[in-house]
Design a protein around this motif. Structure first.
Motif, PDB file in Angstrom:
ATOM      1  N   VAL A 285     -46.672  18.342  13.472  1.00 27.14           N
ATOM      2  CA  VAL A 285     -45.624  18.122  14.471  1.00 27.14           C
ATOM      3  C   VAL A 285     -44.318  18.741  13.997  1.00 27.14           C
ATOM      4  O   VAL A 285     -43.597  19.384  14.773  1.00 27.14           O
ATOM      5  CB  VAL A 285     -45.449  16.617  14.766  1.00 27.14           C
ATOM      6  CG1 VAL A 285     -44.257  16.394  15.687  1.00 27.14           C
ATOM      7  CG2 VAL A 285     -46.713  16.050  15.405  1.00 27.14           C
ATOM      8  N   ARG A 286     -43.977  18.564  12.728  1.00 26.35           N
ATOM      9  CA  ARG A 286     -42.770  19.180  12.180  1.00 26.35           C
ATOM     10  C   ARG A 286     -42.835  20.708  12.292  1.00 26.35           C
ATOM     11  O   ARG A 286     -41.880  21.359  12.703  1.00 26.35           O
ATOM     12  CB  ARG A 286     -42.610  18.792  10.711  1.00 26.35           C
ATOM     13  CG  ARG A 286     -41.910  17.469  10.478  1.00 26.35           C
ATOM     14  CD  ARG A 286     -41.866  17.153   9.014  1.00 26.35           C
ATOM     15  NE  ARG A 286     -40.749  16.268   8.698  1.00 26.35           N
ATOM     16  CZ  ARG A 286     -40.641  15.585   7.566  1.00 26.35           C
ATOM     17  NH1 ARG A 286     -41.589  15.690   6.646  1.00 26.35           N
ATOM     18  NH2 ARG A 286     -39.592  14.804   7.342  1.00 26.35           N
ATOM     19  N   ARG A 287     -43.988  21.278  11.922  1.00 22.95           N
ATOM     20  CA  ARG A 287     -44.153  22.730  11.975  1.00 22.95           C
ATOM     21  C   ARG A 287     -43.921  23.264  13.392  1.00 22.95           C
ATOM     22  O   ARG A 287     -43.166  24.221  13.599  1.00 22.95           O
ATOM     23  CB  ARG A 287     -45.565  23.092  11.513  1.00 22.95           C
ATOM     24  CG  ARG A 287     -45.896  24.579  11.567  1.00 22.95           C
ATOM     25  CD  ARG A 287     -47.396  24.788  11.463  1.00 22.95           C
ATOM     26  NE  ARG A 287     -48.081  24.233  12.631  1.00 22.95           N
ATOM     27  CZ  ARG A 287     -49.374  23.925  12.645  1.00 22.95           C
ATOM     28  NH1 ARG A 287     -50.120  24.090  11.573  1.00 22.95           N
ATOM     29  NH2 ARG A 287     -49.917  23.434  13.744  1.00 22.95           N
ATOM     30  N   ASP A 288     -44.577  22.655  14.379  1.00 19.65           N
ATOM     31  CA  ASP A 288     -44.501  23.195  15.727  1.00 19.65           C
ATOM     32  C   ASP A 288     -43.164  22.898  16.398  1.00 19.65           C
ATOM     33  O   ASP A 288     -42.682  23.677  17.210  1.00 19.65           O
ATOM     34  CB  ASP A 288     -45.662  22.659  16.564  1.00 19.65           C
ATOM     35  CG  ASP A 288     -47.005  23.115  16.016  1.00 19.65           C
ATOM     36  OD1 ASP A 288     -47.079  24.246  15.493  1.00 19.65           O
ATOM     37  OD2 ASP A 288     -47.975  22.344  16.081  1.00 19.65           O
ATOM     38  N   THR A 289     -42.542  21.781  16.026  1.00 20.08           N
ATOM     39  CA  THR A 289     -41.210  21.492  16.550  1.00 20.08           C
ATOM     40  C   THR A 289     -40.196  22.462  15.959  1.00 20.08           C
ATOM     41  O   THR A 289     -39.323  22.974  16.673  1.00 20.08           O
ATOM     42  CB  THR A 289     -40.811  20.042  16.234  1.00 20.08           C
ATOM     43  OG1 THR A 289     -41.803  19.149  16.745  1.00 20.08           O
ATOM     44  CG2 THR A 289     -39.465  19.699  16.868  1.00 20.08           C
ATOM     45  N   ALA A 290     -40.303  22.727  14.666  1.00 23.35           N
ATOM     46  CA  ALA A 290     -39.404  23.694  14.021  1.00 23.35           C
ATOM     47  C   ALA A 290     -39.581  25.075  14.637  1.00 23.35           C
ATOM     48  O   ALA A 290     -38.595  25.779  14.908  1.00 23.35           O
ATOM     49  CB  ALA A 290     -39.676  23.742  12.519  1.00 23.35           C
ATOM     50  N   GLN A 313     -31.208  21.001   4.768  1.00 28.84           N
ATOM     51  CA  GLN A 313     -31.622  22.304   5.286  1.00 28.84           C
ATOM     52  C   GLN A 313     -32.591  22.984   4.316  1.00 28.84           C
ATOM     53  O   GLN A 313     -33.511  23.701   4.738  1.00 28.84           O
ATOM     54  CB  GLN A 313     -30.404  23.197   5.510  1.00 28.84           C
ATOM     55  CG  GLN A 313     -30.726  24.571   6.085  1.00 28.84           C
ATOM     56  CD  GLN A 313     -29.478  25.388   6.342  1.00 28.84           C
ATOM     57  OE1 GLN A 313     -28.456  24.859   6.777  1.00 28.84           O
ATOM     58  NE2 GLN A 313     -29.539  26.681   6.071  1.00 28.84           N
ATOM     59  N   SER A 314     -32.405  22.736   3.038  1.00 32.28           N
ATOM     60  CA  SER A 314     -33.290  23.348   2.043  1.00 32.28           C
ATOM     61  C   SER A 314     -34.736  22.889   2.223  1.00 32.28           C
ATOM     62  O   SER A 314     -35.683  23.651   1.985  1.00 32.28           O
ATOM     63  CB  SER A 314     -32.818  23.014   0.630  1.00 32.28           C
ATOM     64  OG  SER A 314     -32.789  21.607   0.413  1.00 32.28           O
ATOM     65  N   ALA A 315     -34.919  21.634   2.652  1.00 34.22           N
ATOM     66  CA  ALA A 315     -36.278  21.131   2.890  1.00 34.22           C
ATOM     67  C   ALA A 315     -36.929  21.892   4.040  1.00 34.22           C
ATOM     68  O   ALA A 315     -38.125  22.198   4.010  1.00 34.22           O
ATOM     69  CB  ALA A 315     -36.237  19.641   3.183  1.00 34.22           C
ATOM     70  N   LEU A 316     -36.134  22.210   5.068  1.00 33.92           N
ATOM     71  CA  LEU A 316     -36.652  23.015   6.178  1.00 33.92           C
ATOM     72  C   LEU A 316     -37.057  24.398   5.684  1.00 33.92           C
ATOM     73  O   LEU A 316     -38.127  24.910   6.032  1.00 33.92           O
ATOM     74  CB  LEU A 316     -35.595  23.138   7.282  1.00 33.92           C
ATOM     75  CG  LEU A 316     -35.945  24.106   8.417  1.00 33.92           C
ATOM     76  CD1 LEU A 316     -37.110  23.571   9.241  1.00 33.92           C
ATOM     77  CD2 LEU A 316     -34.720  24.339   9.312  1.00 33.92           C
ATOM     78  N   SER A 317     -36.220  25.014   4.862  1.00 34.12           N
ATOM     79  CA  SER A 317     -36.508  26.352   4.348  1.00 34.12           C
ATOM     80  C   SER A 317     -37.801  26.370   3.554  1.00 34.12           C
ATOM     81  O   SER A 317     -38.640  27.262   3.714  1.00 34.12           O
ATOM     82  CB  SER A 317     -35.344  26.839   3.478  1.00 34.12           C
ATOM     83  OG  SER A 317     -34.157  26.956   4.249  1.00 34.12           O
ATOM     84  N   HIS A 318     -37.981  25.370   2.672  1.00 30.81           N
ATOM     85  CA  HIS A 318     -39.208  25.300   1.878  1.00 30.81           C
ATOM     86  C   HIS A 318     -40.422  25.123   2.789  1.00 30.81           C
ATOM     87  O   HIS A 318     -41.470  25.746   2.569  1.00 30.81           O
ATOM     88  CB  HIS A 318     -39.131  24.151   0.877  1.00 30.81           C
ATOM     89  CG  HIS A 318     -38.151  24.382  -0.244  1.00 30.81           C
ATOM     90  ND1 HIS A 318     -38.139  25.537  -0.990  1.00 30.81           N
ATOM     91  CD2 HIS A 318     -37.154  23.597  -0.739  1.00 30.81           C
ATOM     92  CE1 HIS A 318     -37.181  25.459  -1.913  1.00 30.81           C
ATOM     93  NE2 HIS A 318     -36.565  24.293  -1.770  1.00 30.81           N
TER      94      HIS A 318
END
Length: 345
Positions: A285-290, A313-318
């Motif tokens: 869900v996180r992947r497809d929402t991002a 934001q760094s967590a999103l980048s990783h």
């Protein structure tokens, strides 16, 4: 199995594309949709092909409001047998219950429901319209088509009732904002977590002029006997619950289990029986929402991180590098990672 949608969703497509100077047949052929699908409402076509075709037509014919224009050709009748149960309901609340229960007949990846107001205004609820992007990619034009039809149906059935508070759209404006406010006749907010129409709760108790209990009962009995809902799996219900609350922070297993009226261990066992787990579904869900926010909006990366449940934001980048092999900015710019297939799912 590839998710489908009733061909009634393409009602008005041919005359609209022709009026815009395009060839509807060539679009249908390119996306593998039989030309005969436009001749009947009860056929089934790939919803992914349907949605990609709308996005392509909007871009190539320079018609950014194509979804809204197509919505002007459609009404409640595109839902076929669901429309009978909805129109014969006693009021809006009952109509939405039946629409939510049987929307899978129109398409198993679409859903409508009554949800709490995202702005927490007293006496206001959100009538949400969702697509499960784990099964088919997000499409701005298709979302605007569905939300536009949803709006017209509400206006028709709730004739004379108070108007809408606002309309919520999950992506950035595709057309000038004035086009949206003209269409919906109210404030329109963009880059929101969920597509929705915000209305006074009391509006849902307004009686329908078309109410007929015997017709409604017959329609519900027909739908119940003829169709089986493929969306009753624990994984599907868990995905929807996570997606609903992700913008407020990644919900814990115990929170989602409570929302589904289950013990956490029971939910874990059900997910294991479907060859998945809570952690896997949360990550999907996180992947497809991002992916949706990065490719359909210009929201700052820090805000995108928050909307998908990351504190930094760094967590999103990783996470994006793990999912796609590239950075969030590269994904937003259309760069393809080596050996990586870009797109939800």
């Amino acid at each position: 199995m590839e998710p489908l949608i009733r061909s009634a969703s393409l009602r008005g497509f041919a005359p609209l594309i022709t009026a815009l100077g395009g060839d509807p047949g060539s679009f249908l052929d390119r996306f593998g949709i039989p030309r005969g699908a436009l001749d009947r409402d009860d056929g089934l076509v790939s919803i992914t092909a349907h949605d990609l075709m709308l996005d392509a037509a909007a871009a190539e014919l320079e018609c950014p409001d194509l979804g809204l224009r197509l919505a002007e050709h459609q009404d409640l009748d595109i839902l076929g047998p669901i429309a009978v149960a909805v129109a014969a309901s006693s009021n809006g609340a009952e109509a939405l219950r039946h629409a939510a229960e049987f929307m899978f007949v129109h398409s198993p990846v679409l859903a409508v429901e009554i949800s709490p107001d995202p702005w927490h205004q007293r006496g206001v609820v959100a009538l949400t319209y969702r697509k499960d992007v784990l099964q088919s990619p997000y499409s701005p034009q298709a979302i605007e088509l569905g939300l536009g039809v949803f709006f017209h149906v509400g206006e028709s059935l709730l004739a004379g009732a108070p108007g809408f508070h606002s309309v919520e759209i999950p992506h950035s404006p595709m057309a000038p904002v004035s086009r949206y406010t003209e269409f919906f006749g109210t404030d329109v907010k963009f880059n929101r977590p969920t597509a929705a129409l915000r209305v006074d709760r009391r509006v849902l108790e307004t009686s329908f002029a078309t109410a007929d209990d015997s017709v409604r009962s017959a329609a519900v009995d027909y739908l119940s006997a003829r169709y089986s809902n493929p969306n009753h799996s624990a994984a599907h219900r868990t995905r929807l619950a996570i997606a609903e609350h992700l913008h407020a922070g990644a919900p814990a297993l115990s929170t989602v289990a409570s929302l589904l009226a289950q013990h956490p261990r029971t939910l874990q066992r059900q997910l294991a029986g479907e060859d998945t787990s809570y952690a896997v579904i949360l990550d999907e869900v996180r992947r497809d929402t991002a992916y949706r926010y990065l490719t359909t909006t210009d929201l700052p990366l820090g805000q995108v991180a928050s909307l998908v449940g990351f504190r930094e934001q760094s967590a999103l980048s990783h996470a994006v590098r793990r999912w796609y092999g590239i950075s969030p900015r590269e994904l937003r710019g259309g760069v393809t990672g080596a050996g990586t297939s870009i797109g939800p799912g």
